[in-house]
Design a protein around this motif. Structure first.
Motif, mmCIF file in Angstrom:
data_model
loop_
_atom_site.group_PDB
_atom_site.id
_atom_site.type_symbol
_atom_site.label_atom_id
_atom_site.label_comp_id
_atom_site.label_asym_id
_atom_site.label_seq_id
_atom_site.Cartn_x
_atom_site.Cartn_y
_atom_site.Cartn_z
ATOM 1 N N ARG A 298 0.858 -1.180 0.000
ATOM 2 C CA ARG A 298 0.000 0.000 0.000
ATOM 3 C C ARG A 298 0.894 1.230 0.000
ATOM 4 O O ARG A 298 2.121 1.125 0.109
ATOM 5 C CB ARG A 298 -0.886 0.022 1.237
ATOM 6 N N TYR A 328 1.741 -5.634 3.758
ATOM 7 C CA TYR A 328 0.413 -5.176 4.175
ATOM 8 C C TYR A 328 -0.658 -6.076 3.551
ATOM 9 O O TYR A 328 -1.339 -5.704 2.590
ATOM 10 C CB TYR A 328 0.233 -3.702 3.742
ATOM 11 N N PRO A 329 -0.791 -7.301 4.092
ATOM 12 C CA PRO A 329 -1.665 -8.297 3.454
ATOM 13 C C PRO A 329 -3.132 -7.899 3.363
ATOM 14 O O PRO A 329 -3.813 -8.281 2.415
ATOM 15 C CB PRO A 329 -1.504 -9.537 4.341
ATOM 16 N N GLN A 330 -3.634 -7.133 4.356
ATOM 17 C CA GLN A 330 -5.064 -6.793 4.275
ATOM 18 C C GLN A 330 -5.362 -5.887 3.073
ATOM 19 O O GLN A 330 -6.500 -5.752 2.648
ATOM 20 C CB GLN A 330 -5.589 -6.172 5.585
ATOM 21 N N GLN A 333 -7.179 -7.578 0.116
ATOM 22 C CA GLN A 333 -8.617 -7.677 0.305
ATOM 23 C C GLN A 333 -9.270 -6.317 0.014
ATOM 24 O O GLN A 333 -10.250 -6.224 -0.726
ATOM 25 C CB GLN A 333 -8.907 -8.102 1.745
ATOM 26 N N GLU A 334 -8.667 -5.281 0.562
ATOM 27 C CA GLU A 334 -9.224 -3.927 0.378
ATOM 28 C C GLU A 334 -9.335 -3.566 -1.102
ATOM 29 O O GLU A 334 -10.352 -3.060 -1.561
ATOM 30 C CB GLU A 334 -8.322 -2.916 1.111
ATOM 31 N N GLU A 377 -0.587 -15.101 4.329
ATOM 32 C CA GLU A 377 -1.446 -13.978 4.722
ATOM 33 C C GLU A 377 -2.187 -13.385 3.535
ATOM 34 O O GLU A 377 -3.342 -12.972 3.645
ATOM 35 C CB GLU A 377 -0.621 -12.887 5.432
ATOM 36 N N HIS A 378 -1.521 -13.341 2.374
ATOM 37 C CA HIS A 378 -2.189 -12.788 1.190
ATOM 38 C C HIS A 378 -3.234 -13.757 0.629
ATOM 39 O O HIS A 378 -4.275 -13.330 0.146
ATOM 40 C CB HIS A 378 -1.152 -12.382 0.125
ATOM 41 N N LYS A 380 -4.999 -15.753 2.481
ATOM 42 C CA LYS A 380 -6.133 -15.640 3.410
ATOM 43 C C LYS A 380 -6.984 -14.407 3.099
ATOM 44 O O LYS A 380 -8.201 -14.475 3.056
ATOM 45 C CB LYS A 380 -5.628 -15.511 4.855
ATOM 46 N N ASN A 381 -6.301 -13.298 2.893
ATOM 47 C CA ASN A 381 -7.042 -12.068 2.619
ATOM 48 C C ASN A 381 -7.774 -12.104 1.288
ATOM 49 O O ASN A 381 -8.794 -11.438 1.118
ATOM 50 C CB ASN A 381 -6.113 -10.855 2.719
ATOM 51 N N THR A 382 -7.267 -12.883 0.350
ATOM 52 C CA THR A 382 -7.973 -13.065 -0.918
ATOM 53 C C THR A 382 -9.232 -13.898 -0.673
ATOM 54 O O THR A 382 -10.306 -13.607 -1.214
ATOM 55 C CB THR A 382 -7.053 -13.763 -1.940
ATOM 56 N N TYR A 384 -10.924 -13.975 2.060
ATOM 57 C CA TYR A 384 -11.921 -13.114 2.710
ATOM 58 C C TYR A 384 -12.671 -12.271 1.667
ATOM 59 O O TYR A 384 -13.865 -12.044 1.798
ATOM 60 C CB TYR A 384 -11.274 -12.177 3.748
#
Ligand code: NCW
Length: 447
Positions: A298, A328-330, A333-334, A377-378, A380-382, A384
């Motif tokens: 990000r 910044y894995p979240q 998702q964002e 982590e990436h 997982k966020n995908t 989500y």
């Protein structure tokens, strides 16, 4: 959370690009590209290397497809070197170049691996650069000629096509910041390039439709959430403009046929008409089948009255990769949720995600646990994002193996396979490759 929880037809793959892995830079009739020229210019590449040999994939593609098979991926994203097909950029075709990609695609299909082909991952034929490169609308025409030939040659077997990889890099990193080939530092030129690339994209999508091929076509953008450092109005203004520059300058044209007003007015004040005809940007919004998202990090910004974007990048605390990009894995998702909400519905592919770390071989092993953690982590966020209803259809890890990382040369390692540049370019699976294989085989869970 296991692989089996993702949709059953989900594509899991790895990605590469022609100049970064192929080598054979002057073999079998290939012409010179702007990256050949740039890398051969002293001072442009940090470690003084070139892509002349790279991973020698041109000669070892069968061995590399065996690595894909070993990993257990069901898809592979690669790019075609335009100067291998048209050594002069247009006109005479180099059959040996076509033979190579025909053989590559046939071998992938034989192994049950679905190809995703990128037409342009930065290696423009140098002869076109002599005439202004992407600033010249003749290049748009030449690109269409090249795209049409590939549609005709591979359209019966390749189902997924991307026109351009990361137009932000093609335009701004290469023509405003001058860090990538052709190394120009002029903002107005960068804006012209962005315009012509976007128009070329739209025209290529239209040409693809005209051929009635069974496949799908889209574009690949590098996208970043842009966050203001504080909730102050000034920092928020900085974030809005920076988001226009990094993301919306490309998203708005391909989905809405126009540039974002907030930044267009800034550029118009400075440069007048950087494109002959703004309205022609409408051409860029020819309806695509999917959007490819390259996600790495990000950007956090604060207000800077001196900058034309009224923003400056702030380096925040936290873990970073060897590229100095914040982990910044979240953010993945964002960005996926945002695209779906603001530009969708549209099928999305994560066409690149991965990380460079200082991998070292110790006793024949590369224990890259940071990369495993990063990917976990990436992924997982995908997941989500998918759970929130975003139609994500596939995920490609960057990259299959260590390779020529553009201006950084071989000093940055993004691969799942380690390439031993001192020992005949031997490919050695890192622990992350073993982990990915187990994940794909449903043997491990992401928790
Ligand atoms: S450099 C870059 N990359 C890496 C490259 O290997 C790949 O070919 C690209 O698709 C990994 O993924 C992409 N992207 C450029 C990121 C922007 C860097 C911002 C620098 C600001 C000065």
């Amino acid at each position: 959370m296991k692989r089996e929880m993702f949709p059953s037809d989900f594509l899991w793959g790895v990605a590469t690009a022609s100049y970064q892995i192929e080598g054979a830079y002057n073999e079998d009739g290939k012409g010179e590209s702007i990256w050949d020229r740039f890398a051969h210019t002293p001072g442009k590449i940090k470690d003084g290397t070139t892509g002349d040999v790279a991973c020698d994939h041109y000669h070892r593609y069968r061995e590399d497809i065996a690595l894909l098979k070993e990993l257990g991926v069901n898809s592979y994203r690669f790019s075609v070197s335009w100067p291998r097909i048209f050594p002069c950029g247009k006109g005479e075709v180099n059959q040996k170049g076509l033979d190579f990609y025909n053989a590559l695609v046939d071998e992938l299909l034989k192994q049950g691996i679905k190809p995703l082909l990128t037409l342009y991952h930065w290696d423009l034929p140098q002869p076109l650069q002599f005439h202004g490169g992407w600033t010249n609308t003749d290049t748009v025409q030449a690109f269409l000629e090249y795209a049409m030939l590939l549609f005709k040659t591979l359209g019966d077997r390749v189902e997924l096509w991307a026109t351009f990889n990361e137009p932000w890099c093609i335009s701004f990193l290469s023509h405003e910041l001058g860090e990538h080939a052709p190394g120009i530092k002029d903002r107005r030129t960068a804006l012209q390039v962005a315009h012509n690339v976007l128009v070329a994209h739209g025209k290529a999508v239209k040409a693809f439709r005209g051929k009635n091929l069974p496949g799908k076509i889209g574009i690949v953008l590098n996208l970043y959430p842009v966050h203001p450092l504080s909730e102050s109005e000034q920092d928020k203004e900085a974030a809005t403009l920076s988001d226009c520059y990094r993301n919306r300058w490309f998203l708005d044209p391909v989905f809405k046929g126009k540039y974002p007003e907030e930044l267009l007015s800034v550029y118009q004040k400075l440069y007048g008409d950087f494109a002959k005809d703004y309205e022609s940007i409408q051409v860029a919004s020819e309806k695509m089948d999917f959007l490819g998202v390259n996600y790495y990090s990000r950007e956090v910004v604060s207000y800077d009255p001196k900058s034309i974007l009224k923003s400056k990048t702030v380096k925040v605390e936290g873990k970073r990769t060897d590229m100095d990009w914040e982990i910044y894995p979240q953010g993945i998702q964002e960005i996926l949720v945002r695209i779906n909400r603001e530009y969708g519905p549209i099928d999305l592919y994560v066409t690149e995600n991965g990380a460079a770390f200082k991998d070292e071989m110790k006793n024949g092993k590369i224990q890259d646990y940071e990369r495993i953690d990063f990917l976990k982590e990436h992924f997982k966020n995908t997941y989500y994002a998918i759970q929130q209803g975003v139609p994500v259809k596939g995920y490609f890890v960057w990259s299959l193996m260590d390779n020529f990382e553009w201006a950084h040369g071989y000093s940055k390692r993004f691969g799942l396979f380690y390439v031993d540049y001192n020992d005949n370019l031997k490919r050695i699976p890192k622990e992350s490759a073993r982990w990915f294989k187990k994940f794909l085989n449903n043997e491990i869970s992401l928790e």
